[in-house]
Design a protein around this motif. Sequence first.
Motif, short mmCIF file in Angstrom:
data_model
loop_
_atom_site.label_atom_id
_atom_site.label_comp_id
_atom_site.label_asym_id
_atom_site.label_seq_id
_atom_site.Cartn_x
_atom_site.Cartn_y
_atom_site.Cartn_z
N LEU A 79 -55.46 -12.18 -17.11
CA LEU A 79 -55.04 -10.96 -16.33
C LEU A 79 -53.14 -10.85 -16.63
O LEU A 79 -52.82 -9.84 -16.78
CB LEU A 79 -54.34 -11.26 -14.76
CG LEU A 79 -55.90 -10.62 -13.70
CD1 LEU A 79 -55.96 -11.12 -12.47
CD2 LEU A 79 -55.25 -9.10 -13.41
N ILE A 80 -52.11 -12.16 -17.61
CA ILE A 80 -51.49 -12.17 -17.45
C ILE A 80 -50.73 -11.07 -19.18
O ILE A 80 -50.16 -10.85 -19.15
CB ILE A 80 -50.66 -13.71 -18.38
CG1 ILE A 80 -50.56 -14.10 -16.65
CG2 ILE A 80 -49.36 -13.51 -18.47
CD1 ILE A 80 -50.86 -15.86 -17.19
N TYR A 81 -52.46 -11.30 -19.65
CA TYR A 81 -51.96 -10.82 -20.88
C TYR A 81 -52.27 -9.23 -20.90
O TYR A 81 -52.47 -8.31 -21.74
CB TYR A 81 -53.14 -11.23 -22.10
CG TYR A 81 -53.71 -10.57 -23.46
CD1 TYR A 81 -51.85 -10.23 -24.30
CD2 TYR A 81 -54.28 -9.47 -23.12
CE1 TYR A 81 -52.28 -9.75 -25.64
CE2 TYR A 81 -54.44 -8.81 -24.50
CZ TYR A 81 -53.32 -8.82 -25.56
OH TYR A 81 -54.12 -8.30 -26.95
N ALA A 82 -53.26 -9.20 -19.83
CA ALA A 82 -53.79 -7.63 -19.87
C ALA A 82 -52.67 -7.23 -18.65
O ALA A 82 -52.10 -5.43 -19.07
CB ALA A 82 -54.81 -7.24 -18.93
N TYR A 83 -52.02 -7.73 -17.84
CA TYR A 83 -50.52 -6.85 -17.27
C TYR A 83 -49.87 -6.59 -18.41
O TYR A 83 -48.93 -5.09 -18.49
CB TYR A 83 -50.22 -7.56 -16.53
CG TYR A 83 -50.78 -7.46 -15.16
CD1 TYR A 83 -51.80 -6.11 -14.21
CD2 TYR A 83 -50.99 -8.88 -14.18
CE1 TYR A 83 -52.04 -6.63 -12.90
CE2 TYR A 83 -51.40 -9.10 -13.38
CZ TYR A 83 -52.16 -8.00 -12.01
OH TYR A 83 -52.46 -8.29 -11.25
N TYR A 84 -49.23 -7.05 -19.12
CA TYR A 84 -49.13 -7.36 -20.68
C TYR A 84 -48.86 -5.78 -21.60
O TYR A 84 -47.86 -5.73 -21.92
CB TYR A 84 -48.74 -8.61 -21.38
CG TYR A 84 -47.29 -7.90 -22.42
CD1 TYR A 84 -46.24 -7.89 -22.49
CD2 TYR A 84 -48.57 -8.24 -24.11
CE1 TYR A 84 -46.08 -7.85 -23.50
CE2 TYR A 84 -47.99 -7.91 -25.02
CZ TYR A 84 -46.17 -7.95 -24.79
OH TYR A 84 -45.53 -7.79 -26.50
N ARG A 85 -49.78 -5.40 -21.91
CA ARG A 85 -50.56 -4.77 -22.59
C ARG A 85 -50.88 -3.58 -21.69
O ARG A 85 -50.29 -2.46 -22.82
CB ARG A 85 -52.33 -5.05 -23.31
CG ARG A 85 -51.84 -6.46 -24.38
CD ARG A 85 -51.16 -6.24 -25.53
NE ARG A 85 -51.01 -4.53 -25.84
CZ ARG A 85 -51.82 -4.71 -27.92
NH1 ARG A 85 -52.60 -5.48 -27.28
NH2 ARG A 85 -52.10 -3.74 -27.62
N ALA A 86 -50.98 -3.21 -20.49
CA ALA A 86 -50.78 -1.99 -19.68
C ALA A 86 -49.23 -1.71 -20.07
O ALA A 86 -49.03 -0.12 -18.88
CB ALA A 86 -51.79 -2.57 -18.53
N GLY A 87 -48.53 -2.56 -20.06
CA GLY A 87 -46.91 -2.21 -19.78
C GLY A 87 -46.53 -2.46 -18.23
O GLY A 87 -45.15 -1.77 -17.99
N ILE A 115 -46.38 -15.75 -23.31
CA ILE A 115 -46.69 -14.14 -23.26
C ILE A 115 -45.15 -14.27 -21.41
O ILE A 115 -44.42 -12.85 -21.90
CB ILE A 115 -47.34 -13.58 -21.64
CG1 ILE A 115 -48.20 -13.50 -22.82
CG2 ILE A 115 -47.22 -12.45 -20.94
CD1 ILE A 115 -49.01 -13.13 -23.74
N LYS A 116 -44.76 -14.57 -21.24
CA LYS A 116 -43.07 -14.60 -20.64
C LYS A 116 -42.19 -14.38 -21.14
O LYS A 116 -41.00 -13.24 -20.93
CB LYS A 116 -42.76 -15.86 -19.79
CG LYS A 116 -43.40 -16.12 -18.52
CD LYS A 116 -43.05 -17.25 -17.46
CE LYS A 116 -41.27 -16.77 -16.90
NZ LYS A 116 -41.11 -16.70 -16.19
#
Length: 265
Positions: A79-87, A115-116
């Motif tokens: 989810l961390i990565y998904a949020y990041y890629r979704a902006g 990711i942070k």
Amino acid sequence: MSLIGPVRVTVVALCIALLALTGCAHKNRQLQQSSPEILYKKAKKALDSYDYNQSIKTYEQLTARFPFTDQARQARLDLIYAYYRAGEGESATDAADTFIRENPTHPRVDYAWYIKGLVDFERTPNALEKLFRVDLTQRPPSTARKSFAAFRTVVEQYPKSEYAHDALQRMIYLRNRLANYEVHVARYYIRRGAYVAAAQRAKGAVEQYDGAPSVREALQIMIEAYDRLNLKELADQTRQVYQANFSGEIRQAEAEIHKPWWKLW
């Protein structure tokens, strides 16, 4: 009895809408009845297909319905990565902070820190800024320090991490970026005749960002500021540091005496 044209079109549109709603309801019902394994596979498939919104929705459902499963633990990381890629930067940071807090010894906690750092990493110039050659070193680094701290955690606490090398390269960029901004501010103070503030700002750049290219100019600003303040000992000490690290000498700047504006003599 046949329907007239406009009415027929309205009825057809309503039927299509009802079919779509029925399909969505059926799809949602399937997700609700799915096992953790199936939910995770669906979410991962959406993530790999760059459908970040759908992957986020499925991951969130998985973590809410099956919070203590292995799939949910992995979903929190994904989810961390998904949020990041979704902006969704704030959501990515919140998810990373939660994961770090709840899983401090997890073998992939370095990824959450990485990711942070990416979320707060200073943005590159956009097309308009490139066109007009905007100098980003003169922009206050609002998030660069937080990004630097996150990458530093990866490099220092997880030196064998697969993200350590990239984190180090980004740290070097951020170090130079932060040092450039401090020197930019010190230069501004010199122009304004605020020599104490200029010396303090330049000194901070030297102490905090050792190794940055702009440290050379920071030392030059310190020497000039000390000269103009008639602080000979500090000026000489800084000259020694400068000459030990860089070639060339810096001439002594003459002290400027600022008289009150109302005095004409």
